[in-house]
Motif scaffolding. Structure first.
Motif, PDB file in Angstrom:
ATOM      1  N   SER A  82       0.812  -1.207   0.000  1.00  0.00           N
ATOM      2  CA  SER A  82       0.000   0.000   0.000  1.00  0.00           C
ATOM      3  C   SER A  82       0.852   1.266   0.000  1.00  0.00           C
ATOM      4  N   ILE A  83       0.230   2.344  -0.457  1.00  0.00           N
ATOM      5  CA  ILE A  83       0.769   3.688  -0.331  1.00  0.00           C
ATOM      6  C   ILE A  83      -0.322   4.522   0.326  1.00  0.00           C
ATOM      7  N   LYS A  84       0.038   5.222   1.408  1.00  0.00           N
ATOM      8  CA  LYS A  84      -0.972   5.972   2.159  1.00  0.00           C
ATOM      9  C   LYS A  84      -0.670   7.465   2.139  1.00  0.00           C
ATOM     10  N   LEU A  85      -1.717   8.241   1.907  1.00  0.00           N
ATOM     11  CA  LEU A  85      -1.631   9.690   1.930  1.00  0.00           C
ATOM     12  C   LEU A  85      -2.554  10.231   3.016  1.00  0.00           C
ATOM     13  N   LYS A  86      -2.167  11.356   3.605  1.00  0.00           N
ATOM     14  CA  LYS A  86      -2.999  12.003   4.616  1.00  0.00           C
ATOM     15  C   LYS A  86      -3.324  13.432   4.192  1.00  0.00           C
ATOM     16  N   ARG A  87      -4.462  13.900   4.648  1.00  0.00           N
ATOM     17  CA  ARG A  87      -4.887  15.256   4.333  1.00  0.00           C
ATOM     18  C   ARG A  87      -3.864  16.271   4.836  1.00  0.00           C
ATOM     19  N   PHE A  88      -3.536  17.235   3.974  1.00  0.00           N
ATOM     20  CA  PHE A  88      -2.614  18.308   4.341  1.00  0.00           C
ATOM     21  C   PHE A  88      -3.439  19.469   4.890  1.00  0.00           C
ATOM     22  N   LEU A  89      -3.321  19.718   6.176  1.00  0.00           N
ATOM     23  CA  LEU A  89      -4.184  20.689   6.852  1.00  0.00           C
ATOM     24  C   LEU A  89      -3.866  22.135   6.488  1.00  0.00           C
ATOM     25  N   ASN A  90      -2.681  22.389   5.951  1.00  0.00           N
ATOM     26  CA  ASN A  90      -2.306  23.758   5.591  1.00  0.00           C
ATOM     27  C   ASN A  90      -2.338  24.001   4.088  1.00  0.00           C
ATOM     28  N   TYR A  91      -3.157  23.230   3.394  1.00  0.00           N
ATOM     29  CA  TYR A  91      -3.315  23.417   1.951  1.00  0.00           C
ATOM     30  C   TYR A  91      -3.844  24.822   1.677  1.00  0.00           C
ATOM     31  N   HIS A  92      -3.360  25.450   0.613  1.00  0.00           N
ATOM     32  CA  HIS A  92      -3.682  26.859   0.372  1.00  0.00           C
ATOM     33  C   HIS A  92      -5.150  27.093   0.043  1.00  0.00           C
ATOM     34  N   SER A  93      -5.838  26.079  -0.441  1.00  0.00           N
ATOM     35  CA  SER A  93      -7.246  26.223  -0.757  1.00  0.00           C
ATOM     36  C   SER A  93      -8.060  25.506   0.309  1.00  0.00           C
ATOM     37  N   GLN A  94      -9.338  25.212   0.027  1.00  0.00           N
ATOM     38  CA  GLN A  94     -10.140  24.483   1.009  1.00  0.00           C
ATOM     39  C   GLN A  94      -9.548  23.094   1.247  1.00  0.00           C
ATOM     40  N   ASN A  95      -9.493  22.672   2.491  1.00  0.00           N
ATOM     41  CA  ASN A  95      -8.937  21.372   2.812  1.00  0.00           C
ATOM     42  C   ASN A  95      -9.765  20.249   2.202  1.00  0.00           C
ATOM     43  N   ALA A  96      -9.095  19.138   1.944  1.00  0.00           N
ATOM     44  CA  ALA A  96      -9.774  17.958   1.416  1.00  0.00           C
ATOM     45  C   ALA A  96     -10.816  17.458   2.409  1.00  0.00           C
ATOM     46  N   PHE A  97     -11.845  16.817   1.907  1.00  0.00           N
ATOM     47  CA  PHE A  97     -12.875  16.259   2.774  1.00  0.00           C
ATOM     48  C   PHE A  97     -12.393  14.977   3.456  1.00  0.00           C
ATOM     49  N   LEU A  98     -11.568  14.215   2.766  1.00  0.00           N
ATOM     50  CA  LEU A  98     -11.115  12.934   3.295  1.00  0.00           C
ATOM     51  C   LEU A  98      -9.957  13.091   4.273  1.00  0.00           C
ATOM     52  N   ASP A  99      -9.904  12.196   5.258  1.00  0.00           N
ATOM     53  CA  ASP A  99      -8.759  12.153   6.160  1.00  0.00           C
ATOM     54  C   ASP A  99      -7.551  11.539   5.466  1.00  0.00           C
ATOM     55  N   GLU A 100      -7.782  10.445   4.760  1.00  0.00           N
ATOM     56  CA  GLU A 100      -6.686   9.712   4.132  1.00  0.00           C
ATOM     57  C   GLU A 100      -7.143   9.066   2.824  1.00  0.00           C
ATOM     58  N   ILE A 101      -6.164   8.766   1.958  1.00  0.00           N
ATOM     59  CA  ILE A 101      -6.379   7.922   0.787  1.00  0.00           C
ATOM     60  C   ILE A 101      -5.407   6.757   0.901  1.00  0.00           C
ATOM     61  N   HIS A 102      -5.922   5.555   0.819  1.00  0.00           N
ATOM     62  CA  HIS A 102      -5.094   4.355   0.848  1.00  0.00           C
ATOM     63  C   HIS A 102      -5.118   3.710  -0.537  1.00  0.00           C
ATOM     64  N   PHE A 103      -3.962   3.646  -1.167  1.00  0.00           N
ATOM     65  CA  PHE A 103      -3.837   2.969  -2.450  1.00  0.00           C
ATOM     66  C   PHE A 103      -3.364   1.546  -2.179  1.00  0.00           C
ATOM     67  N   ARG A 104      -4.244   0.592  -2.377  1.00  0.00           N
ATOM     68  CA  ARG A 104      -3.892  -0.811  -2.167  1.00  0.00           C
ATOM     69  C   ARG A 104      -3.267  -1.356  -3.446  1.00  0.00           C
ATOM     70  N   ILE A 105      -2.049  -1.891  -3.317  1.00  0.00           N
ATOM     71  CA  ILE A 105      -1.274  -2.326  -4.480  1.00  0.00           C
ATOM     72  C   ILE A 105      -1.540  -3.799  -4.783  1.00  0.00           C
ATOM     73  N   TYR A 106      -1.791  -4.077  -6.065  1.00  0.00           N
ATOM     74  CA  TYR A 106      -2.023  -5.442  -6.540  1.00  0.00           C
ATOM     75  C   TYR A 106      -0.984  -5.733  -7.622  1.00  0.00           C
ATOM     76  N   PRO A 107       0.233  -6.139  -7.227  1.00  0.00           N
ATOM     77  CA  PRO A 107       1.331  -6.331  -8.193  1.00  0.00           C
ATOM     78  C   PRO A 107       0.945  -7.285  -9.314  1.00  0.00           C
ATOM     79  N   GLY A 108       1.287  -6.897 -10.535  1.00  0.00           N
ATOM     80  CA  GLY A 108       0.962  -7.747 -11.671  1.00  0.00           C
ATOM     81  C   GLY A 108      -0.478  -7.617 -12.118  1.00  0.00           C
TER      82      GLY A 108
END
Length: 308
Positions: free
Chosen positions: A239-265
């Motif tokens: 997996s690759i995990k991203l978290k909301r950036f609270l100091n984003y210059h525009s309106q903050n994202a609605f989601l807390d996190e995005i989890h990209f689940r990796i399926y090799p091949g």
């Protein structure tokens, strides 16, 4: 692309790739320029209007590990899917592929299309809390001119003195001039209509000079951007995990996190199974997958546009 009924409010996806033969899938989650609407409830408790919800984790399948998370070197859609969330360019695109302000709050086109004067947002900052300045913009463009980002390079070579710099004939690009920390001027050899649009392509995303120079080759595994989500972790083949950036210059994202689940091949059958079990919020649809999922209730089907 399919999303089940657990999906939270997301910013409409933008797809933008110019003059390439690649088909790019871009996920842009969470940010929206509209105000969050108040939810209206009838006397019997029935919602009268949907409310944009904050919080939660959105899970997306990724069919392979990205080769890199450094936008300058991205050459597959796995990496592009990630960097679209972590980084941002001077300009960006809306869901109708119109050019919008990104890190540049505004710009002026002068001398009949030969000069672009960009004004950076004064509240834009990288995920390490350092401000985005014109030095970072200059560094990002200079960097691209010495490597081989094939999709954006032809447009950048329209900058005055860019070819001489790329060929190591000069150590400065005549057409790039920093006015101050938030204003930068770019002069072209001649008017080039696609130039502004090319600055929204993922290779042209702005990177922090000090971090890239200090990280050397490690930046591709630990990226620092200025987008709505910040990089959190990468477990190869998992997996690759991203978290909301609270100091984003525009309106903050609605989601807390995005989890990209990796399926090799590209283990598409496992992806379909996980989606059916509710372990994923969306999956790509092709071949017999549509027929297999057509009987499931509560699924939303989306056909997303892209430039190719």
């Amino acid at each position: 692309m399919e999303l089940n009924d657990k999906m939270r409010s997301l910013r409409l996806p933008s797809y933008y790739w110019i003059c390439t033969i690649l088909f790019i899938l871009v996920f842009t989650f969470g940010c929206d320029s509209d105000d969050v609407k108040e939810r209206k409830i009838s006397k019997n408790g029935t919602p009268l209007e949907n409310k944009k919800q904050y919080g939660g984790i959105y899970r997306v399948p990724l069919m392979n590990n990205p080769s890199t998370l450094d936008p300058a070197y991205v050459n597959d859609w796995y990496g592009e899917t990630l960097v679209q969330q972590v980084f941002e360019g001077l300009v960006k695109f809306d869901s109708h592929l119109m050019v919008l302000p990104g890190l540049a709050e505004t710009w002026q086109v002068e001398e009949n299309g030969r000069v672009y004067r960009f004004f950076l947002r004064k509240n834009a900052q990288f995920h390490n809390s350092q401000p985005v300045t014109t030095r970072d913009v200059k560094f990002s463009i200079y960097r691209l001119l010495r490597i081989n980002p094939t999709s954006v390079l032809p447009h950048l070579l329209k900058i005055k003195g860019a070819r001489a710099y790329r060929n190591h004939q000069k150590e400065e690009v005549d057409g790039i001039k920093i006015i101050d920390d938030h204003v930068i001027l770019i002069r072209l050899n001649e008017p080039h209509a696609p130039f502004l649009t090319s600055l929204g392509m993922c290779q042209a995303f702005i990177v922090p000079e000090k971090v890239v120079v200090g990280a050397k080759n490690n930046f591709k595994h630990n990226p620092v951007g200025s987008g709505p989500f910040r990089f959190n972790s990468w477990e190869k083949d998992k997996s690759i995990k991203l978290k909301r950036f609270l100091n984003y210059h525009s309106q903050n994202a609605f989601l807390d996190e995005i989890h990209f689940r990796i399926y090799p091949g590209a283990q598409i059958k496992k992806v379909v199974t996980d989606f059916q079990k509710g372990h994923l919020e969306e999956i790509p649809v092709y071949g017999d997958i549509r027929k297999e999922l057509s009987g499931i209730k509560g699924i939303n089907w989306f056909h997303r546009p892209s430039l190719s």
